[in-house]
Enzyme design. Structure first.
Site, short mmCIF file in Angstrom:
data_model
loop_
_atom_site.label_atom_id
_atom_site.label_comp_id
_atom_site.label_asym_id
_atom_site.label_seq_id
_atom_site.Cartn_x
_atom_site.Cartn_y
_atom_site.Cartn_z
N ASP A 90 35.81 28.14 1.56
CA ASP A 90 35.81 29.16 2.60
C ASP A 90 36.08 28.48 3.94
O ASP A 90 35.58 27.38 4.17
CB ASP A 90 34.42 29.83 2.61
CG ASP A 90 34.41 31.18 3.29
OD1 ASP A 90 35.34 31.96 3.05
OD2 ASP A 90 33.46 31.46 4.04
N TYR A 138 35.69 27.42 7.83
CA TYR A 138 34.54 27.33 8.74
C TYR A 138 34.44 28.63 9.54
O TYR A 138 35.46 29.19 9.96
CB TYR A 138 34.71 26.17 9.72
CG TYR A 138 34.72 24.80 9.09
CD1 TYR A 138 33.60 24.31 8.41
CD2 TYR A 138 35.83 23.97 9.19
CE1 TYR A 138 33.60 23.04 7.85
CE2 TYR A 138 35.83 22.70 8.64
CZ TYR A 138 34.72 22.23 7.97
OH TYR A 138 34.72 20.98 7.42
N HIS A 150 29.88 18.46 -4.18
CA HIS A 150 30.46 18.82 -2.90
C HIS A 150 29.97 17.85 -1.83
O HIS A 150 28.85 17.34 -1.91
CB HIS A 150 30.04 20.26 -2.55
CG HIS A 150 30.79 20.87 -1.43
ND1 HIS A 150 30.45 20.66 -0.11
CD2 HIS A 150 31.87 21.69 -1.42
CE1 HIS A 150 31.28 21.32 0.66
NE2 HIS A 150 32.16 21.96 -0.10
N PHE A 199 38.39 21.83 4.97
CA PHE A 199 37.52 20.76 5.48
C PHE A 199 37.91 20.27 6.87
O PHE A 199 37.12 19.62 7.54
CB PHE A 199 37.47 19.56 4.52
CG PHE A 199 36.81 19.86 3.21
CD1 PHE A 199 35.43 20.02 3.13
CD2 PHE A 199 37.56 19.99 2.05
CE1 PHE A 199 34.81 20.29 1.93
CE2 PHE A 199 36.95 20.28 0.83
CZ PHE A 199 35.58 20.43 0.77
#
Length: 252
Positions: free
Chosen positions: A87, A89, A215, A100
């Site tokens: 998803d 930020y 993760h 990321f």
């Protein structure tokens, strides 16, 4: 009257955000057209556009300003590594269309900080001072989230809207076309795509190196059974690709 420039459309009080639900506003490399065109012409794509436009009309602030930026910076033919996020930020000014990654000048978020820590531990590189991963994208690292928009302050607010159908098609296109590609699957969500990637790559006679770990989030980066910190994925990807004639440099 002269149409406003794209950069102007994306700024509100200096913070870039989405201004249109039309994919015509999001320039991408033409190599992705065969994936994108049928999606946007189909029922899921049309529904997604309508929902985005409706929320924008209602005053929602949606990030990032260019949901398909990963497909603009990394042509299909150049993909050598696929890093799959979940998803965008949802914080102010963070998301800019690469998984990321954050916009230049934005504070490095915790998950990305752990990615940089592993980069330093694994390859001995200095910790980057900026969180923008565009140099990776330019070298064939496709930084793809599975959901490509989010509303300000509301994590996963656009999950299930249809983006996942498109990004699954993007993943399949990579596995179908890349003769050798590394897939970095960090976390359960990304790992759920492993079987699809493996089957698709094998069916086309392509090589795929699938590397899995937890993760990089601080909640899981150091936990078993596959800690992110210490996974050695950066050196493994570099060495595997180099052995096949595809040099990869992780420096930022």
């Amino acid at each position: 009257m002269t149409a406003p420039k794209t950069a102007d459309l994306f700024a509100q009080d200096g913070v870039p955000h989405l201004t249109s639900g039309s994919p015509r506003e999001w320039a991408v490399d033409p190599s992705w057209d065969a994936v994108l065109t049928p999606f946007w012409q189909g029922s899921v794509g049309r529904s997604l556009q309508a929902r985005l436009e409706a929320r924008l009309t209602q005053g929602a602030i949606i990030y990032p300003p260019h949901p398909l930026r990963a497909l603009a910076l990394t042509p299909l033919s150049s993909v050598r590594v696929l890093i799959l996020g979940q998803d965008p930020y949802h914080g102010l000014g963070q998301a800019h269309g690469l998984a990321f990654s954050v916009s230049p000048g934005v504070r490095v978020p915790p998950s990305l900080r752990n990615i940089f820590k592993e980069l330093q531990r694994d390859l001995g590189q200095a910790l980057p001072t900026e969180g923008c991963l565009e140099p990776w994208a330019a070298r064939g690292v496709l930084l793809l989230n599975t959901c490509l928009t989010v509303e300000a302050g509301q994590a996963a607010s656009h999950a299930g809207w249809g983006w996942e159908v498109l990004t699954d098609a993007v993943v399949e296109a990579v596995a179908s076309s890349a003769p050798a590609c590394v897939y970095l699957l960090w976390g359960v969500h990304a790992q759920s795509k492993a079987s699809k990637i493996d089957v698709c790559a094998r069916s086309h006679g392509h090589e795929a190196l699938l590397l899995s770990s937890n993760h990089p989030s601080p909640l899981s980066a150091s936990r078993g059974p596959q800690p992110f910190l210490g996974n050695g994925h950066f050196s493994q990807a570099r060495n595997w690709l180099a052995a096949r004639g595809y040099p990869l440099h992780w420096a930022l």
